[in-house]
Design an enzyme around this catalytic site. Structure first.
Site, PDB file in Angstrom:
ATOM      1  CD1 TRP A  28      48.333  78.325  23.222  1.00  0.00           C
ATOM      2  CD2 TRP A  28      49.413  76.388  23.026  1.00  0.00           C
ATOM      3  NE1 TRP A  28      49.064  78.147  24.377  1.00  0.00           N
ATOM      4  CE2 TRP A  28      49.745  76.962  24.282  1.00  0.00           C
ATOM      5  CE3 TRP A  28      49.988  75.157  22.683  1.00  0.00           C
ATOM      6  CZ2 TRP A  28      50.611  76.355  25.187  1.00  0.00           C
ATOM      7  CZ3 TRP A  28      50.850  74.548  23.594  1.00  0.00           C
ATOM      8  CH2 TRP A  28      51.148  75.145  24.825  1.00  0.00           C
TER       9      TRP A  28
ATOM     10  CB  SER B 250      44.216  77.609  11.489  1.00  0.00           C
ATOM     11  OG  SER B 250      43.771  78.826  12.058  1.00  0.00           O
ATOM     12  CB  SER B 251      48.425  78.513  14.951  1.00  0.00           C
ATOM     13  OG  SER B 251      49.001  79.690  14.403  1.00  0.00           O
ATOM     14  CB  SER B 252      45.836  80.817  19.101  1.00  0.00           C
ATOM     15  OG  SER B 252      45.835  81.979  19.896  1.00  0.00           O
TER      16      SER B 252
END
Length: 377
Positions: free
Chosen positions: A74, A96-98
């Site tokens: 995500w 940026s991400s999870s």
């Protein structure tokens, strides 16, 4: 109402069934660390060619938790804009991400960490992987460094809320973190064009670096390197078809729009379709490390940011033609590498390895004395 603990159990079961979670201690971490905490209130998901904010307040708790515990990356930031600060869909590049949990755990398990190891994580991001590491190793043994000050602050709050107290640093992860050295392992949750020398200097003899090697063509190869007592790191690529975002200091510079320039034209010796293959794409990047790869239908376009050189292919009867201009013959470089690979039987990435010193870094095919390509400094 969906139970978050049950979803964590389901996620751990799914990863274990796929062979991506083999260590019971890491499984316990996945079952205990609440991923939804690290998503904040909003994340982005793809919507056509744009990124659409998905807000917790717009979903039922069941829907939100099921998204949080899906094995999905995500995106939390696009071109430096956090999802919570975006009122509508936006175009741009994720910054940026999870990361999907299976990749987080693949990277951590590949590092081969043991109880008591001291680890430096490059890229705190949302803080989820940092919390996973802290769960197993204890906060005092985990150092994590984040380039983006706002992301670092958000991650710190969420990691503390999850009950962990690692050593958190804001700064350039490519410089490592000397005050915490020496480390038993360095793990990068971003990709790099080459191994920063500081990582070698801050690692103990016998320590490891687990990272993905990428570049401006956005090809990628995952590797675990081990440092010997002479200060040389060695390793083989895993063959995993995975990627992380490039570390920001290694990101591609901006380039002008592509306009084909007149130059030389000749038939290609290999099909451009080879670059569609994971290893072929990686080889193209090794051969022309300062070039970007663009697409126009089935045509391949290579643009070199440093020199303005370009190469582009187009169908020519039953084959392909390539046009090249500028001081670098980009397609010649790529073609030579692809032909070397074909002559070796077109093996996958597990046949490639890497040798790193403080002065020179090479990716080689077959064995260290075999065909090799030097990584950019």
């Amino acid at each position: 109402m969906t139970n978050a603990a049950a979803l964590r159990q389901d996620l751990a079961d799914a990863l274990a069934a796929r062979g991506q979670l083999t260590d019971p201690a890491w499984r316990t971490a996945v079952e205990d660390v609440p991923r939804e905490l690290f998503l904040g209130t909003t994340f982005y998901r793809p919507h056509g060619t744009q990124w659409e904010p998905v807000r917790h307040e717009d979903l039922s708790e069941d829907e939100w938790l099921r998204l949080a515990y899906s094995d999905t990356t995500w995106v939390t930031q696009v071109d430096g804009i956090d999802a919570a600060d975006s009122p509508s869909p936006r175009s741009g590049h994720p910054t940026s991400s999870s990361t999907l949990p299976s990749l987080v755990m693949r990277t951590i398990e590949l590092a081969g960490l043991q109880d008591g190891d001291k680890v430096l994580e490059i890229g705190t991001g949302t803080g989820y992987s940092t919390a996973i590491l802290s769960h197993r190793l204890g906060g005092r043994n985990v150092y994590s460094i984040e380039y983006d000050e706002r992301l670092a602050a958000l991650a710190a709050d969420r990691i503390r809320a999850a009950g962990h107290s690692p050593n958190l640093v804001t700064g350039d992860g490519l410089q490592g973190h000397r005050p915490g050295a020496e480390y038993d392992a360095i793990i990068a949750t971003c990709s790099v064009r080459s191994i920063p020398p500081s990582w070698l200097f801050q690692l103990r003899d016998g320590g490891s670096i687990t990272t993905t090697i990428s570049g401006w063509m956005l090809a990628s190869g995952m590797i675990r390197l081990t440092l010997d007592d002479e200060g040389v790191a060695h390793g083989r690529f895993t063959g995993d078809a995975v990627s992380y975002m490039l570390a920001r200091p290694h990101e591609r510079p901006p380039h002008p729009s592509f306009f084909p320039h007149p130059g030389t034209t000749r038939p290609t010796r290999v099909s451009p379709a080879l670059i569609d293959r994971w290893t072929g794409h990686f080889l193209a990047q090794l051969a022309a490390p300062s070039a970007e790869l663009l697409r126009m239908g089935d045509d391949v376009i290579l643009l070199d940011v440093a020199t303005g050189s370009q190469a582009w292919t187009e169908p020519d009867g039953n084959g392909w033609a390539v046009h090249q201009s500028g001081p670098l013959n980009l397609w010649d470089q790529v073609e030579d590498a692809l032909m070397t690979w074909q002559e070796a039987g077109s093996p996958d990435q597990t046949s490639f390895g890497m040798t790193v010193t403080d002065l020179n870094q090479t990716v080689w095919l077959g064995h260290p004395e075999g065909p090799c390509w030097r990584l950019p400094n």
